[in-house]
Design an enzyme around this catalytic site. Structure first.
Site, PDB file in Angstrom:
ATOM      1  N   GLU A  16       0.962  -1.328   0.043  1.00  0.00           N
ATOM      2  CA  GLU A  16       0.154  -0.108   0.108  1.00  0.00           C
ATOM      3  C   GLU A  16       0.738   1.334   0.030  1.00  0.00           C
ATOM      4  OE1 GLU A  16      -2.995  -0.145   2.971  1.00  0.00           O
ATOM      5  OE2 GLU A  16      -4.106  -1.809   2.147  1.00  0.00           O
TER       6      GLU A  16
ATOM      7  N   GLU B  73      -5.789  -8.499   0.980  1.00  0.00           N
ATOM      8  CA  GLU B  73      -6.293  -7.997   2.195  1.00  0.00           C
ATOM      9  C   GLU B  73      -7.798  -7.536   1.888  1.00  0.00           C
ATOM     10  OE1 GLU B  73      -4.601  -5.155   4.602  1.00  0.00           O
ATOM     11  OE2 GLU B  73      -2.544  -5.553   3.947  1.00  0.00           O
TER      12      GLU B  73
HETATM   13  C1  BG6 Z   1      -4.259  -2.083   5.208  1.00  0.00           C
HETATM   14  C2  BG6 Z   1      -3.075  -2.450   5.955  1.00  0.00           C
HETATM   15  O1  BG6 Z   1      -4.364  -0.792   5.092  1.00  0.00           O
HETATM   16  O2  BG6 Z   1      -5.420  -2.076   6.634  1.00  0.00           O
HETATM   17  C3  BG6 Z   1      -2.919  -3.383   7.383  1.00  0.00           C
HETATM   18  O3  BG6 Z   1      -2.320  -3.028   4.982  1.00  0.00           O
HETATM   19  C4  BG6 Z   1      -4.057  -2.767   8.139  1.00  0.00           C
HETATM   20  O4  BG6 Z   1      -1.495  -2.961   7.940  1.00  0.00           O
HETATM   21  C5  BG6 Z   1      -5.376  -3.111   7.589  1.00  0.00           C
HETATM   22  O5  BG6 Z   1      -4.034  -3.415   9.409  1.00  0.00           O
HETATM   23  C6  BG6 Z   1      -6.367  -2.716   8.530  1.00  0.00           C
HETATM   24  O6  BG6 Z   1      -6.335  -1.373   8.894  1.00  0.00           O
HETATM   25  P1  BG6 Z   1      -6.449  -1.060  10.304  1.00  0.00           P
HETATM   26  O7  BG6 Z   1      -6.131   0.395  10.444  1.00  0.00           O
HETATM   27  O8  BG6 Z   1      -7.941  -1.232  10.986  1.00  0.00           O
HETATM   28  O9  BG6 Z   1      -5.421  -2.149  11.081  1.00  0.00           O
END
Ligand code: BG6
Length: 469
Positions: free
Chosen positions: A162, A369
């Protein structure tokens, strides 16, 4: 639901969010550690996180039980090269060899990200991180060391997680400059250097691991216009162009799009580029695009004006969904339900994103993700009944199946996250995992692993290649 026979079902994580052992066996401090420590009095930090460093055998056994065909995780650059560009730490490499070998022994394909928000802090001290071109060569060297070291055991690589989101978040880039123009100038240079580093890593991977596959992971954005007034439509498009499309264009075509270049020029922040860069960038075309997808956005037209000039950032309420480009305001979408942390849940948006990126770049896609962050409760029966997560994942996997029917070459689905982990900035209460990690913000307890209801559900999904959805 029809998924291709060799579809890769997996789950994801990242080093600073799971490992702990933040300074064990010679690891250096990273930017992620530095920032997490600032919040230590309020929430969990990277010192222990999910304690994967000491539980990895048990965790990989759980991955096998879940049926995972791939595991997307990251190496911590500062574990392998503690000061970023100096001596290699053999104990850091040894740890990742143990993890990679155990994964392979259990039939799980290691899918390694080289850099997930955790630049070695020493590089910030020495060079102000990515602002300096020396950081590009430090990354290239680190990438080459990893490729040489793991060329026989890791085929799948992801360069940077990202970049397009990280660059907007000052804390992750360690931008402390208070003058908005100077901060944006620095940001543009850092961004450009990361693109260069990305292209050099792609080239190195192809040289060292001939059958290796490598690509970026983008934080996808899909922005709807608040109304069908053409200017709202334009504003929504611009949000996607300036936050995601510019980045994929650079990775895939080796040049900034016209519209992004226009922004850089108007803001007077065109980065310093060297003559040889054009060819490096042109030859850095990735083998695939990894999509990180959580929610969609909504925007209305709000051109920069005297009150909020370009660069001044228009916020609605969170730390990443702001406009600094002078086009729009982030809005709430009344048609979507939001999670308790504000993410607007929208499986159709995933189908849109997959179709968009595939038709634009014609590269195979996978999801590295996708998931729902919730404050899960361990109930009196010793279980975690996370039906809401099952529901979220089911709808998003259905969207993947529809995109495949649409003709998108989607070859894997690896949701966030395999186990509960430290949120990127919201501590440990916000959980995403299939496996519950029994700890709270301040007390790490034993970090006992407990399978959630979603674990058993996803196990069936994998075993039936999506049919049991
Ligand atoms: C993504 C990242 O943007 O979102 C992760 O690559 C992150 O590292 C995930 O954990 C979820 O976001 P958050 O802020 O809820 O942890």
């Amino acid at each position: 639901m029809q998924f291709p026979e060799n579809f890769l079902w997996g789950a994801s994580s990242s080093a600073f969010q799971i490992e702990g052992g933040w300074d064990e066996d010679g690891k250096g401090m990273s930017v992620a550690d530095y920032n997490a420590f600032k919040r230590s009095s309020r929430q969990a930090d990277t010192r222990i996180a999910s304690d994967f460093y000491h539980h990895y055998e048990e965790d990989i056994a759980l991955m096998k039980e879940l049926g995972m065909g791939m595991y997307r995780f990251s190496f911590a650059w500062s574990r392998i090269i503690p000061d970023g560009d100096g001596k290699v730490n053999p104990k850091g490499l040894a740890f990742y060899h143990k993890v990679v070998d155990l994964l392979r022994k259990n039939g799980i394909e290691p899918f390694v990200t080289l850099y997930h928000f955790d630049l070695p802090y020493a590089l910030v001290q020495k060079y102000n991180g990515w602002e300096d071109r020396r950081c590009v060569y430090a990354f290239e060297r680190y990438a080459r060391i990893c490729f040489e070291e793991f060329k026989d055991s890791v085929r799948w690589w992801q360069v940077i997680n990202e970049q397009n989101l990280m660059i907007r978040v000052d804390e992750r880039m360690n931008i402390t400059e208070s003058d908005p123009w100077k901060a944006d100038k620095m940001r543009a240079q850092m961004d450009y250097h990361m693109f260069l580093a990305h292209a050099l890593a792609v080239k190195a991977c192809h040289e060292i691991i001939p059958d290796g596959k490598i690509g970026p992971a983008v934080s996808s954005t899909c922005t709807y216009p608040l109304t069908n007034v053409p200017k709202d439509v334009w504003a929504a498009r611009m949000n996607d162009y300036m936050k995601t499309v510019y980045c994929l264009d650079m990775h895939c075509y080796g040049a900034y799009s016209g519209i992004y270049m226009r922004y850089l020029k108007e803001r007077d922040i065109v980065p310093v580029m060297q003559e040889e860069d054009a060819s490096i960038l042109k030859h850095g075309r990735p083998d695939y695009i990894a999509v990180n997808y959580y929610r969609t956005l909504c925007a209305s037209y709000l051109p920069a004006n005297e009150e909020h000039p370009i660069g001044s950032r228009v916020y609605r309420g969170n730390e990443v969904d702001f406009d600094q480009y002078g086009y729009c305001r982030d809005e709430k979408n009344e048609h979507l339900a939001a999670s308790e942390y504000g993410a607007q849940i929208d499986p159709t948006g995933l189908r849109i994103v997959l179709n968009d990126y595939y038709s634009r770049y014609r590269l195979p896609l996978l999801i590295t993700e996708n998931g729902l962050g919730m404050a899960d409760e361990l109930t009196a029966d010793g279980k975690i009944h996370d039906a809401y997560r099952i529901d979220y994942l089911r709808q998003h996997i259905e969207a993947c199946a529809l995109a495949i029917e649409d003709g998108v070459e989607l070859f894997g689905y690896s949701p966030w996250s395999f186990m509960d982990l430290l949120s990127s900035h919201q501590g440990f209460r916000k959980r995403y995992g299939f496996v519950y990690v029994d700890r709270d913000e301040q007390d790490a307890k034993q970090c006992e692993r407990i399978r959630k209801d979603s674990f058993y559900w996803y196990q069936k999904v994998i075993a039936s290649n999506g049919e049991s959805l």
